[in-house]
Motif scaffolding. Structure first.
Motif, mmCIF file in Angstrom:
data_model
loop_
_atom_site.group_PDB
_atom_site.id
_atom_site.type_symbol
_atom_site.label_atom_id
_atom_site.label_comp_id
_atom_site.label_asym_id
_atom_site.label_seq_id
_atom_site.Cartn_x
_atom_site.Cartn_y
_atom_site.Cartn_z
ATOM 1 N N ILE A 142 0.815 -1.220 0.000
ATOM 2 C CA ILE A 142 0.000 0.000 0.000
ATOM 3 C C ILE A 142 0.850 1.273 0.000
ATOM 4 O O ILE A 142 0.811 2.061 -0.935
ATOM 5 C CB ILE A 142 -0.962 0.011 1.202
ATOM 6 C CG1 ILE A 142 -1.811 -1.265 1.219
ATOM 7 C CG2 ILE A 142 -1.859 1.249 1.150
ATOM 8 C CD1 ILE A 142 -2.635 -1.495 -0.031
ATOM 9 N N THR A 143 1.610 1.498 1.050
ATOM 10 C CA THR A 143 2.336 2.769 1.176
ATOM 11 C C THR A 143 3.801 2.652 0.777
ATOM 12 O O THR A 143 4.431 3.669 0.493
ATOM 13 C CB THR A 143 2.292 3.274 2.630
ATOM 14 O OG1 THR A 143 3.043 2.378 3.457
ATOM 15 C CG2 THR A 143 0.861 3.360 3.137
ATOM 16 N N ASN A 158 -5.391 14.085 8.907
ATOM 17 C CA ASN A 158 -5.220 12.852 9.682
ATOM 18 C C ASN A 158 -6.295 12.720 10.757
ATOM 19 O O ASN A 158 -6.731 11.606 11.079
ATOM 20 C CB ASN A 158 -3.839 12.820 10.333
ATOM 21 C CG ASN A 158 -2.731 12.498 9.355
ATOM 22 O OD1 ASN A 158 -2.975 11.992 8.268
ATOM 23 N ND2 ASN A 158 -1.503 12.797 9.727
ATOM 24 N N GLU A 186 2.255 9.922 12.108
ATOM 25 C CA GLU A 186 2.645 10.986 11.191
ATOM 26 C C GLU A 186 2.371 12.354 11.800
ATOM 27 O O GLU A 186 3.201 13.270 11.711
ATOM 28 C CB GLU A 186 1.877 10.841 9.869
ATOM 29 C CG GLU A 186 2.203 9.577 9.081
ATOM 30 C CD GLU A 186 3.641 9.554 8.598
ATOM 31 O OE1 GLU A 186 3.959 10.303 7.670
ATOM 32 O OE2 GLU A 186 4.442 8.782 9.173
ATOM 33 N N ASP A 229 3.743 -3.696 5.643
ATOM 34 C CA ASP A 229 3.328 -2.320 5.390
ATOM 35 C C ASP A 229 2.545 -1.791 6.582
ATOM 36 O O ASP A 229 1.775 -2.519 7.217
ATOM 37 C CB ASP A 229 2.456 -2.259 4.134
ATOM 38 C CG ASP A 229 2.341 -0.850 3.579
ATOM 39 O OD1 ASP A 229 3.037 -0.549 2.596
ATOM 40 O OD2 ASP A 229 1.567 -0.040 4.132
ATOM 41 N N HIS A 278 -0.868 4.804 11.879
ATOM 42 C CA HIS A 278 -0.153 5.530 10.833
ATOM 43 C C HIS A 278 -0.433 7.028 10.924
ATOM 44 O O HIS A 278 0.490 7.852 10.905
ATOM 45 C CB HIS A 278 -0.582 4.978 9.477
ATOM 46 C CG HIS A 278 -0.032 5.735 8.303
ATOM 47 N ND1 HIS A 278 1.321 5.815 8.035
ATOM 48 C CD2 HIS A 278 -0.648 6.452 7.323
ATOM 49 C CE1 HIS A 278 1.507 6.540 6.938
ATOM 50 N NE2 HIS A 278 0.336 6.932 6.498
ATOM 51 N N SER A 279 -1.701 7.379 11.043
ATOM 52 C CA SER A 279 -2.086 8.789 11.062
ATOM 53 C C SER A 279 -1.597 9.493 12.322
ATOM 54 O O SER A 279 -1.081 10.620 12.261
ATOM 55 C CB SER A 279 -3.609 8.916 10.935
ATOM 56 O OG SER A 279 -4.063 8.327 9.739
ATOM 57 N N THR A 284 5.845 1.927 2.929
ATOM 58 C CA THR A 284 6.482 2.236 4.212
ATOM 59 C C THR A 284 6.215 1.097 5.174
ATOM 60 O O THR A 284 5.059 0.832 5.528
ATOM 61 C CB THR A 284 5.931 3.543 4.808
ATOM 62 O OG1 THR A 284 6.179 4.617 3.894
ATOM 63 C CG2 THR A 284 6.591 3.852 6.146
ATOM 64 N N ILE A 315 0.043 0.207 6.663
ATOM 65 C CA ILE A 315 -1.399 0.118 6.437
ATOM 66 C C ILE A 315 -1.706 -1.286 5.945
ATOM 67 O O ILE A 315 -1.205 -1.722 4.910
ATOM 68 C CB ILE A 315 -1.877 1.177 5.435
ATOM 69 C CG1 ILE A 315 -1.606 2.584 5.985
ATOM 70 C CG2 ILE A 315 -3.369 1.013 5.154
ATOM 71 C CD1 ILE A 315 -2.060 3.702 5.076
ATOM 72 N N ILE A 334 -4.517 2.166 10.431
ATOM 73 C CA ILE A 334 -4.543 3.518 9.856
ATOM 74 C C ILE A 334 -4.546 4.569 10.970
ATOM 75 O O ILE A 334 -4.037 5.680 10.792
ATOM 76 C CB ILE A 334 -5.743 3.710 8.904
ATOM 77 C CG1 ILE A 334 -5.572 4.986 8.067
ATOM 78 C CG2 ILE A 334 -7.056 3.754 9.658
ATOM 79 C CD1 ILE A 334 -4.398 4.964 7.135
#
Length: 472
Positions: free
Chosen positions: A38-39, A347, A375, A97, A371-372, A41, A99, A368
């Motif tokens: 997906i990302t 986010n 970040e 990943d 992740h959000s 990352t 996500i 998610i």
């Protein structure tokens, strides 16, 4: 020439797959990397999360040994592997990943496999020899992704927020230093972009420092809620497959490992499905972003020009501003902070929707959220430090421009209103606006105040209420 890569064969419910022999991750991680491109990352980019996962696995191993469920030799190997990971080793082996579907199962399995294979090495065994120490049966003993993952996310968030709080303090101190430096610099305040009443530039910068101080307090309050964990809840909060005393033992060991005052949720069924603490945290991060962006908007506006804008302050030039306009310098540091703020606000919407979308006894969308949140916290931290070091500390004031604006502003008459009367003040304002002449000049010309009295009234500490910025 193709070099053959050695592999080992691993098995799961879908069949057999070859895994690179040197990899510490296994078949579950392999399938996750294929399923979730997906990302680009991987979770290795989130060191706080990796260290938190290792801390949870270490705490679980200690609890299981304490309760007689895990052989001391296995527990010792798992603990040693976890401590290596917490010290920064093997982070590159966390390959899934960030996500992902599955409510974080891939992340938990990746951790189980890395810990298990390193523990096997410490026991003198080869990677993949799971008959001696198994990722699920031993490393994941008494656990579920549904209590491991949110607990690790919370521990990681606490440590990340601590770094953000420190960065905010650095920026707050930078604004406070400028507030003191500019304490006697008179200028016009503005409301709705129109002239209002005089103030000092120090008061203006003091407000930015106070806003940060308030937000640090709100952030510290929000992070307190993150200390409540559901470790021991297992699948849905009933504690199935976790023996009596496991939740408290695991919590106690995790608190000791991390140094955090962690508490077990009073209702584990509620805690396993409820993401309210993450929503609260995200809301505070959005608050910080909104106010930080507002401050940056002000810096860009106050430094606009240098000839056709306000030109009240100078931001330190850090790079050429244009590929076509020679000599142009742009407010790039406030601009990049603005963009971080936009990201954080976005986010927050993502976290809100992910928390709302949870169904019944589990929220499947915590990846998610992680992740959000990560970040937002990380980028706000670097934004605060960048703004402090690359912009605020180097700001200078154009004192003559500021003073001239005060002397020529119609708003100055408001400060003189108590001393010359409303009617006379209104007449002065009308004439100044019509002729372009200064308020002070007209007051002297009409003999409304003696020069000495007018000069005293226009001193910064009088006209602005106080030349001393508010303490923060």
């Amino acid at each position: 020439m193709t070099v053959a890569v050695a592999h080992r064969s691993e098995h799961d419910l879908l069949g057999d797959r070859d895994v690179p022999a040197e990899a510490y991750w296994g078949i579950h991680s392999l399938r996750a990397t294929e399923n979730f491109p997906i990302t680009g990352t991987s979770i290795s980019a989130y060191p706080h999360l990796i260290e938190a996962l290792a801390a949870v696995k270490e705490a679980a191993a200690r609890a299981n040994e304490e309760l007689g469920l895990l052989e001391p030799e296995k527990a010792m190997a798992i603990v040693a592997a976890c401590r290596e990971i917490r010290a920064g080793k093997l982070h590159d082996q966390f390959v899934v990943d960030v996500i992902q579907g599955g409510a974080g199962t891939s992340t938990n399995m990746n951790a189980n496999e890395v810990v298990a294979n390193r523990a096997l090495e410490l026991l003198g065994r080869a990677k993949g020899e799971y008959q001696y120490l198994h990722p699920n049966e031993d490393v994941n003993l008494g656990q579920s992704t549904n209590d491991v993952y949110p607990t690790a996310v919370k521990v990681a968030t606490v440590f990340a927020v601590r770094e953000l709080l420190k960065a905010m303090a650095v920026l707050q101190d930078a604004f406070a230093a400028k507030a003191f430096e500019f304490r006697d610099v008179l200028k016009m305040g503005r409301t709705q972009l129109q002239d209002a009443v005089p103030m000092t530039l120090g008061q203006e910068f003091s407000a930015y420092a106070v806003m940060l101080d308030e937000d640090r307090s709100r952030l510290a309050e929000a992070v307190d809620l993150i200390h409540e964990i559901n470790l021991g809840a297992t699948a849905i909060g009933t504690g199935l497959n976790a023996p009596a005393g496991y939740a408290e033992s695991a919590r106690r060991h995790l608190a000791a490992i991390t140094g955090l005052p962690l508490v077990t949720a009073a209702n584990l069924v509620e805690a396993t499905q409820d993401c309210g603490a993450f929503v609260q945290m995200s809301g505070v991060l959005k608050r910080i972003a909104v106010k930080l962006s507002k401050s940056c908007n002000d810096l860009r506006l106050l430094s606009s020009g240098p000839r056709a804008g306000l030109n009240e302050i100078n931001l330190p030039p850090v790079q050429a501003g244009s590929s076509i306009m020679p000599g142009k310098v742009n407010p790039v540091i406030p601009e990049v902070v603005n963009q971080v703020a936009f990201e954080v606000i976005g986010n927050d919407v993502t976290i809100t929707m992910a928390a709302e979308a949870g169904q019944l006894q589990l929220n499947a969308f915590e990846p998610i959220i992680l992740h959000s949140l990560s970040e937002s916290i990380t980028h706000l931290r670097t934004a605060c430090l960048t703004l402090a070091e690359r912009c605020v500390t180097g700001i200078t004031a154009n004192t003559e421009v500021l003073r001239a604006a005060v002397e020529n502003s119609i708003g100055l008459v408001t400060a003189l209103n108590p001393h010359i009367g409303y009617t006379a003040a209104t007449d002065i304002a009308k004439e100044a606006l019509a002729t372009g002449r200064g308020v002070a000049e007209l007051v002297l010309e009409k003999g409304l105040l003696p020069a000495e009295r007018l000069a005293a009234l226009l001193r910064p500490e009088v006209i602005a209420g106080s030349g001393t910025p508010q303490a923060v």
